[in-house]
Motif scaffolding. Structure first.
Motif, short mmCIF file in Angstrom:
data_model
loop_
_atom_site.label_atom_id
_atom_site.label_comp_id
_atom_site.label_asym_id
_atom_site.label_seq_id
_atom_site.Cartn_x
_atom_site.Cartn_y
_atom_site.Cartn_z
N ILE A 1 34.45 -30.74 -42.76
CA ILE A 1 33.41 -29.74 -42.49
C ILE A 1 33.93 -28.70 -41.50
N LEU A 2 34.52 -29.17 -40.43
CA LEU A 2 35.05 -28.24 -39.42
C LEU A 2 36.17 -27.38 -39.99
N ARG A 3 37.00 -27.95 -40.86
CA ARG A 3 38.10 -27.21 -41.47
C ARG A 3 37.57 -26.15 -42.41
N TRP A 4 36.53 -26.47 -43.21
CA TRP A 4 35.96 -25.48 -44.13
C TRP A 4 35.51 -24.26 -43.36
N ASP A 5 34.80 -24.49 -42.27
CA ASP A 5 34.27 -23.36 -41.52
C ASP A 5 35.39 -22.58 -40.82
N ALA A 6 36.32 -23.29 -40.23
CA ALA A 6 37.44 -22.62 -39.56
C ALA A 6 38.24 -21.77 -40.55
N ASP A 7 38.50 -22.33 -41.73
CA ASP A 7 39.25 -21.58 -42.74
C ASP A 7 38.51 -20.31 -43.14
N GLU A 8 37.21 -20.41 -43.37
CA GLU A 8 36.45 -19.22 -43.74
C GLU A 8 36.51 -18.16 -42.64
N LEU A 9 36.31 -18.58 -41.40
CA LEU A 9 36.32 -17.63 -40.30
C LEU A 9 37.69 -16.99 -40.08
N GLU A 10 38.76 -17.71 -40.47
CA GLU A 10 40.11 -17.18 -40.36
C GLU A 10 40.52 -16.36 -41.58
N GLY A 11 39.59 -16.23 -42.53
CA GLY A 11 39.87 -15.45 -43.73
C GLY A 11 40.71 -16.18 -44.76
N LYS A 12 40.87 -17.48 -44.60
CA LYS A 12 41.63 -18.28 -45.56
C LYS A 12 40.74 -18.71 -46.71
N GLU A 13 41.38 -19.06 -47.81
CA GLU A 13 40.64 -19.61 -48.94
C GLU A 13 40.17 -21.02 -48.55
N VAL A 14 38.90 -21.29 -48.77
CA VAL A 14 38.33 -22.60 -48.48
C VAL A 14 38.41 -23.42 -49.76
N ILE A 15 39.15 -24.50 -49.70
CA ILE A 15 39.31 -25.38 -50.86
C ILE A 15 38.45 -26.62 -50.62
N MET A 16 37.45 -26.77 -51.49
CA MET A 16 36.51 -27.87 -51.32
C MET A 16 36.62 -28.83 -52.50
N PRO A 17 36.59 -30.13 -52.25
CA PRO A 17 36.42 -30.70 -50.93
C PRO A 17 37.69 -30.66 -50.08
N ALA A 18 38.86 -30.67 -50.73
CA ALA A 18 40.13 -30.60 -50.00
C ALA A 18 41.23 -30.25 -50.99
N PRO A 19 42.34 -29.69 -50.50
CA PRO A 19 43.44 -29.40 -51.42
C PRO A 19 43.84 -30.64 -52.22
N ASN A 20 44.07 -30.44 -53.50
CA ASN A 20 44.47 -31.48 -54.44
C ASN A 20 43.39 -32.52 -54.73
N HIS A 21 42.14 -32.22 -54.37
CA HIS A 21 41.03 -33.14 -54.64
C HIS A 21 39.87 -32.37 -55.23
N LYS A 22 39.20 -32.99 -56.19
CA LYS A 22 38.05 -32.37 -56.85
C LYS A 22 36.81 -33.20 -56.56
N TRP A 23 35.65 -32.54 -56.65
CA TRP A 23 34.38 -33.22 -56.36
C TRP A 23 34.14 -34.42 -57.27
N ASN A 24 34.62 -34.36 -58.49
CA ASN A 24 34.38 -35.47 -59.42
C ASN A 24 35.45 -36.56 -59.34
N GLN A 25 36.34 -36.46 -58.35
CA GLN A 25 37.41 -37.45 -58.16
C GLN A 25 37.60 -37.71 -56.67
N LEU A 26 36.54 -38.18 -56.03
CA LEU A 26 36.59 -38.35 -54.57
C LEU A 26 37.36 -39.60 -54.12
N GLY A 27 37.61 -40.53 -55.02
CA GLY A 27 38.34 -41.74 -54.65
C GLY A 27 39.69 -41.43 -54.02
N GLY A 28 40.41 -40.48 -54.58
CA GLY A 28 41.70 -40.08 -54.02
C GLY A 28 41.56 -39.47 -52.64
N LEU A 29 40.49 -38.71 -52.43
CA LEU A 29 40.23 -38.13 -51.11
C LEU A 29 39.98 -39.24 -50.09
#
Length: 170
Positions: free
Chosen positions: A58-86
């Motif tokens: 959560i903190l990373r998503w907000d920090a990335d947005e404020l820094e003008g970076k692309e926010v990758i949700m939920p995380a790089p190399n992870h998709k919402w429908n495959q949270l086990g790997g996350l």
């Protein structure tokens, strides 16, 4: 004044749920932190690692947005429908820490979350579409909902899990 009360209510709810959750680990022995028991889907270490992982995201998503970076949700190399790997990435990241270190990290992460919430305006916290990252999923939740669903809700449900783990471990 209303928004201040709403944000302070959210913070109080987070702090209470976090305190009750982490206190459950007082009686868990270090040598049992990785012990898995039938009927409980995570070890004590994994339960804390899960919380640390989401707080960090959560903190990373907000920090990335404020820094003008692309926010990758939920995380790089992870998709919402495959949270086990996350979740596995959380467990791997925190596996080498002692239970005491994990507890300290959890308490610091909650303190950091609260400090961040205190920086947000009423609009940023409670209005839909105030942050791009919060509006990037079909739910378009306001930021407070993302916070709640990744703090209070799992702190409460995982408190039940660690209590069950302790009952089964006797």
């Amino acid at each position: 004044m209303q928004a201040y009360n709403k944000s302070q209510e959210l913070i109080a709810e987070i702090e209470k749920a976090a305190r009750l959750f982490i206190a459950e680990f007082d009686s868990v022995e270090e040598e049992e932190k990785n012990k898995r028991l039938e009927g409980v889907d995570r070890s004590p270490m994994q339960m804390i690692a899960y919380q640390l992982g989401w707080l960090s995201l959560i903190l990373r998503w907000d920090a990335d947005e404020l820094e003008g970076k692309e926010v990758i949700m939920p995380a790089p190399n992870h998709k919402w429908n495959q949270l086990g790997g996350l979740y596995d990435s959380f467990y791997t990241k925190y596996a080498s820490y002692s239970l005491e270190e994990l507890r300290d990290m959890f308490e610091k992460a909650v303190t950091e979350m609260v400090a961040w919430i205190n920086t947000l305006s009423e609009q940023e916290l409670f209005e839909q579409d105030a942050r791009k990252w919060a509006s990037s999923t079909p739910s378009r939740w306001p930021v407070w909902k993302w916070i709640h669903i990744n703090t209070v809700a799992p702190f409460k449900s995982f408190r039940g899990k660690i209590r069950k783990w302790k009952r089964l471990n006797t």
